[in-house]
Design an enzyme around this catalytic site. Sequence first.
Site, PDB file in Angstrom:
ATOM      1  N   HIS B   9       0.817  -1.216   0.000  1.00 21.52           N
ATOM      2  CA  HIS B   9       0.000   0.000   0.000  1.00 21.52           C
ATOM      3  C   HIS B   9       0.846   1.260   0.000  1.00 21.52           C
ATOM      4  O   HIS B   9       0.563   2.211  -0.715  1.00 21.52           O
ATOM      5  CB  HIS B   9      -0.935   0.000   1.223  1.00 21.52           C
ATOM      6  CG  HIS B   9      -1.880   1.153   1.199  1.00 21.52           C
ATOM      7  ND1 HIS B   9      -1.512   2.421   1.619  1.00 21.52           N
ATOM      8  CD2 HIS B   9      -3.159   1.256   0.779  1.00 21.52           C
ATOM      9  CE1 HIS B   9      -2.544   3.237   1.464  1.00 21.52           C
ATOM     10  NE2 HIS B   9      -3.553   2.561   0.957  1.00 21.52           N
ATOM     11  N   GLU B  46       7.557   5.658  -2.998  1.00 24.27           N
ATOM     12  CA  GLU B  46       8.107   5.420  -4.335  1.00 24.27           C
ATOM     13  C   GLU B  46       8.869   4.103  -4.355  1.00 24.27           C
ATOM     14  O   GLU B  46       9.452   3.745  -3.326  1.00 24.27           O
ATOM     15  CB  GLU B  46       9.088   6.553  -4.714  1.00 24.27           C
ATOM     16  CG  GLU B  46       8.451   7.937  -4.784  1.00 24.27           C
ATOM     17  CD  GLU B  46       7.478   8.065  -5.940  1.00 24.27           C
ATOM     18  OE1 GLU B  46       7.708   7.393  -6.965  1.00 24.27           O
ATOM     19  OE2 GLU B  46       6.486   8.792  -5.810  1.00 24.27           O
ATOM     20  N   GLY B  74     -10.071  -5.461  -0.356  1.00 26.00           N
ATOM     21  CA  GLY B  74     -10.780  -4.191  -0.462  1.00 26.00           C
ATOM     22  C   GLY B  74     -10.658  -3.607  -1.862  1.00 26.00           C
ATOM     23  O   GLY B  74     -10.233  -4.280  -2.802  1.00 26.00           O
ATOM     24  N   HIS B  76      -8.564  -1.535  -3.079  1.00 25.92           N
ATOM     25  CA  HIS B  76      -7.209  -1.510  -3.634  1.00 25.92           C
ATOM     26  C   HIS B  76      -6.901  -2.806  -4.378  1.00 25.92           C
ATOM     27  O   HIS B  76      -6.329  -2.787  -5.458  1.00 25.92           O
ATOM     28  CB  HIS B  76      -6.175  -1.318  -2.524  1.00 25.92           C
ATOM     29  CG  HIS B  76      -6.273   0.009  -1.841  1.00 25.92           C
ATOM     30  ND1 HIS B  76      -6.559   1.178  -2.517  1.00 25.92           N
ATOM     31  CD2 HIS B  76      -6.124   0.364  -0.543  1.00 25.92           C
ATOM     32  CE1 HIS B  76      -6.574   2.193  -1.664  1.00 25.92           C
ATOM     33  NE2 HIS B  76      -6.328   1.725  -0.455  1.00 25.92           N
TER      34      HIS B  76
END
Lengths: 123, 123
Positions: B9, B46, B74, B76
């Site tokens: 995430h 990043e 979920g 994502h």
Amino acid sequence: MKALLLVAHGSRRAASNDEIRALTARLRDIDAEFDRVDCAFLELAEPSIPEGIRSAIHAGARQLVVLPYFLSAGRHVSEDIPGEVNSARSEYPDTEIMLAPYLGASAEIGRLLVMQASEAIGS
Amino acid sequence: MKALLLVAHGSRRAASNDEIRALTARLRDIDAEFDRVDCAFLELAEPSIPEGIRSAIHAGARQLVVLPYFLSAGRHVSEDIPGEVNSARSEYPDTEIMLAPYLGASAEIGRLLVMQASEAIGS
């Protein structure tokens, strides 16, 4: 009696909380050592961690392992869950309450990820 | 050349992102199949997923497995990451880009949790 309490974050999505409950049911099937396996949620879902601990102890747990179902060691893992465990230790001095390392700390995670990636590539 | 991209995430906590980078380094040591293992982040850190995919392909990947390091399915996992993978498939038609199931979907998670709980109880 030995009990395991799997602690997840909890979500506004009911399906995510149900995923945890389904995993908990699978743990009951896998497990040979724990007489009782339950889940609890840090927030946003029920039961809470204190409720989960209380239920296990009222059911007769004398050893209780709390296992954080988290991938990284953020504030929830480093402060919030240990805080709940410490409160419970004060409240239930006759029960041995152990805090297991969070899932992401497992040395086995790497092997599991590589296995999952290899399956995706069909090899 | 086969490459693996572990997608997390991403966090505002640098330590959490570094945990993912350390896990990625461990995957490189474990793995026998993938020539290249990198990580990327959905947000807050990043490289981004498109950057991670581009780097692997520019380095010569012809098969790329994207593995979501997430515990629950979920938005994502069900929308955002598949969306990124589909965009990359359009952009790089000569590379086979596979999306592995997210970590929480692994059938092995249960066994791993029970093992971790048993270690905590010292048995």
